[in-house]
Motif scaffolding. Structure first.
Motif, mmCIF file in Angstrom:
data_model
loop_
_atom_site.group_PDB
_atom_site.id
_atom_site.type_symbol
_atom_site.label_atom_id
_atom_site.label_comp_id
_atom_site.label_asym_id
_atom_site.label_seq_id
_atom_site.Cartn_x
_atom_site.Cartn_y
_atom_site.Cartn_z
ATOM 1 N N SER A 198 0.820 -1.208 0.000
ATOM 2 C CA SER A 198 0.000 0.000 0.000
ATOM 3 C C SER A 198 0.857 1.263 0.000
ATOM 4 N N GLN A 199 2.168 1.110 -0.095
ATOM 5 C CA GLN A 199 3.056 2.268 -0.098
ATOM 6 C C GLN A 199 2.808 3.114 -1.344
ATOM 7 N N LYS A 200 2.915 4.413 -1.191
ATOM 8 C CA LYS A 200 2.704 5.336 -2.292
ATOM 9 C C LYS A 200 4.036 5.805 -2.867
ATOM 10 N N VAL A 201 3.970 6.246 -4.111
ATOM 11 C CA VAL A 201 5.169 6.660 -4.843
ATOM 12 C C VAL A 201 4.948 8.066 -5.390
ATOM 13 N N SER A 249 13.216 2.180 -2.259
ATOM 14 C CA SER A 249 13.185 1.840 -0.846
ATOM 15 C C SER A 249 14.445 1.055 -0.494
ATOM 16 N N THR A 250 15.031 1.383 0.630
ATOM 17 C CA THR A 250 16.236 0.670 1.063
ATOM 18 C C THR A 250 15.879 -0.589 1.845
ATOM 19 N N SER A 251 14.637 -0.677 2.302
ATOM 20 C CA SER A 251 14.253 -1.809 3.141
ATOM 21 C C SER A 251 13.433 -2.877 2.417
ATOM 22 N N GLU A 252 12.891 -2.548 1.244
ATOM 23 C CA GLU A 252 12.015 -3.507 0.567
ATOM 24 C C GLU A 252 12.454 -3.730 -0.871
ATOM 25 N N LYS A 253 12.152 -4.907 -1.376
ATOM 26 C CA LYS A 253 12.391 -5.279 -2.772
ATOM 27 C C LYS A 253 11.158 -5.998 -3.286
ATOM 28 N N LEU A 254 10.978 -5.984 -4.596
ATOM 29 C CA LEU A 254 9.907 -6.742 -5.241
ATOM 30 C C LEU A 254 10.523 -8.007 -5.813
ATOM 31 N N HIS A 255 9.838 -9.131 -5.632
ATOM 32 C CA HIS A 255 10.379 -10.403 -6.078
ATOM 33 C C HIS A 255 9.426 -11.091 -7.035
ATOM 34 N N SER A 256 9.994 -11.616 -8.122
ATOM 35 C CA SER A 256 9.256 -12.521 -8.994
ATOM 36 C C SER A 256 9.905 -13.887 -8.800
ATOM 37 N N ILE A 257 9.538 -14.823 -9.601
ATOM 38 C CA ILE A 257 10.111 -16.156 -9.448
ATOM 39 C C ILE A 257 11.608 -16.137 -9.720
ATOM 40 N N HIS A 258 12.034 -15.385 -10.734
ATOM 41 C CA HIS A 258 13.431 -15.419 -11.150
ATOM 42 C C HIS A 258 14.194 -14.123 -10.913
ATOM 43 N N GLN A 259 13.527 -13.038 -10.569
ATOM 44 C CA GLN A 259 14.212 -11.753 -10.463
ATOM 45 C C GLN A 259 13.803 -10.982 -9.223
ATOM 46 N N PHE A 304 13.427 -6.904 -8.061
ATOM 47 C CA PHE A 304 13.333 -5.547 -8.587
ATOM 48 C C PHE A 304 13.355 -4.554 -7.445
ATOM 49 N N PRO A 305 13.863 -3.343 -7.702
ATOM 50 C CA PRO A 305 13.817 -2.308 -6.658
ATOM 51 C C PRO A 305 12.379 -1.864 -6.398
ATOM 52 N N TYR A 306 12.106 -1.510 -5.164
ATOM 53 C CA TYR A 306 10.796 -1.038 -4.738
ATOM 54 C C TYR A 306 10.795 0.484 -4.919
ATOM 55 N N PRO A 307 10.016 1.020 -5.875
ATOM 56 C CA PRO A 307 10.104 2.463 -6.159
ATOM 57 C C PRO A 307 9.578 3.344 -5.022
ATOM 58 N N SER A 308 10.233 4.488 -4.880
ATOM 59 C CA SER A 308 9.789 5.506 -3.929
ATOM 60 C C SER A 308 9.522 6.820 -4.668
ATOM 61 N N VAL A 309 10.382 7.141 -5.650
ATOM 62 C CA VAL A 309 10.216 8.323 -6.505
ATOM 63 C C VAL A 309 10.526 7.894 -7.937
ATOM 64 N N ILE A 310 9.620 8.245 -8.869
ATOM 65 C CA ILE A 310 9.877 7.971 -10.277
ATOM 66 C C ILE A 310 9.720 9.267 -11.072
ATOM 67 N N ARG A 311 10.355 9.311 -12.251
ATOM 68 C CA ARG A 311 10.260 10.474 -13.136
ATOM 69 C C ARG A 311 9.781 9.999 -14.495
ATOM 70 N N LEU A 312 8.741 10.641 -15.017
ATOM 71 C CA LEU A 312 8.217 10.279 -16.331
ATOM 72 C C LEU A 312 9.216 10.615 -17.427
ATOM 73 N N ASN A 313 9.294 9.782 -18.454
ATOM 74 C CA ASN A 313 10.225 10.012 -19.565
ATOM 75 C C ASN A 313 9.715 11.076 -20.529
ATOM 76 N N ARG A 314 8.429 11.315 -20.541
ATOM 77 C CA ARG A 314 7.854 12.356 -21.397
ATOM 78 C C ARG A 314 7.211 13.411 -20.507
ATOM 79 N N TYR A 315 7.293 14.655 -20.955
ATOM 80 C CA TYR A 315 6.669 15.738 -20.208
ATOM 81 C C TYR A 315 5.150 15.644 -20.347
ATOM 82 N N ASN A 352 7.364 10.608 2.579
ATOM 83 C CA ASN A 352 8.537 9.765 2.572
ATOM 84 C C ASN A 352 9.762 10.680 2.589
ATOM 85 N N GLN A 353 10.765 10.344 3.364
ATOM 86 C CA GLN A 353 11.967 11.174 3.461
ATOM 87 C C GLN A 353 12.665 11.339 2.109
ATOM 88 N N GLN A 354 12.505 10.355 1.228
ATOM 89 C CA GLN A 354 13.137 10.440 -0.088
ATOM 90 C C GLN A 354 12.439 11.453 -0.993
#
Length: 171
Positions: free
Chosen positions: A2-5, A38-48, A50-61, A156-158
């Motif tokens: 339920s964490q927000k980004v 996030s430094t404390s959480e990761k996302l897991h799939s069966i084989h990989q 992934f980092p748990y996002p906290s801040v993202i930036r869109l590639n297009r304006y 979030n502090q980040q």
């Protein structure tokens, strides 16, 4: 999950807050880049993993013509900390027009406050001065970034490099 980004526009300005699954999908589909994770959480799939996002930036304006806070009952309550602006109570809250509508008081950020039913009926169709009541805080219109930072209930502090701290003014 339920964490927000925090979502930033291409120019690093704060755009919105979204759910973590939506943010992960934007990053995974290369529609956004990961700025902070996030430094404390990761996302897991069966084989990989992934980092748990906290801040993202869109590639297009994204052109966002109206970057304001919608005037609504819930947003007035959030701005006022869910407490009566006359007595500080958190029970039986309503909205009150500081300058009553009967005296051409407008329905605006600068004239609406949160009030408990008791204080609202005590004030009636008078101004606070005429009713002998003092406001705890003057009503104001929050900026979009201020609302994200102070009133969304999530900070979030980040996010601080992008939305500032609660003590920093917003221009």
């Amino acid at each position: 999950m339920s964490q927000k980004v925090l979502v930033l526009n291409q120019d690093y300005s704060a755009l919105t807050i979204c759910s973590m699954p939506k943010a992960f999908l934007l990053v995974y589909l290369n529609k956004a880049e990961l700025i902070a994770e996030s430094t404390s959480e990761k996302l897991h799939s069966i084989h990989q993993t992934f980092p748990y996002p906290s801040v993202i930036r869109l590639n297009r304006y994204v052109y966002f013509p109206y970057k304001g806070v919608v005037l609504s009952r819930q947003n007035i309550f959030k701005r006022d900390g869910n407490q009566c602006q006359y007595c500080g109570s958190g029970d039986h809250l309503t909205l009150d027009h500081v300058i009553p509508k009967s005296r051409q008081g407008r329905t605006s950020w600068d004239n609406l406050i949160t009030a408990c039913k008791y204080c609202n009926s005590k004030k009636g169709h008078m101004t606070p001065e005429e009713a002998g009541m003092r406001l705890l805080r003057q009503p104001f219109k929050p900026s979009f970034v201020m609302f994200l930072r102070n009133f969304s209930g999530i900070l979030n502090q980040q996010w601080l490099p992008f939305v500032g701290s609660k003590t920093e003014p917003i221009y």
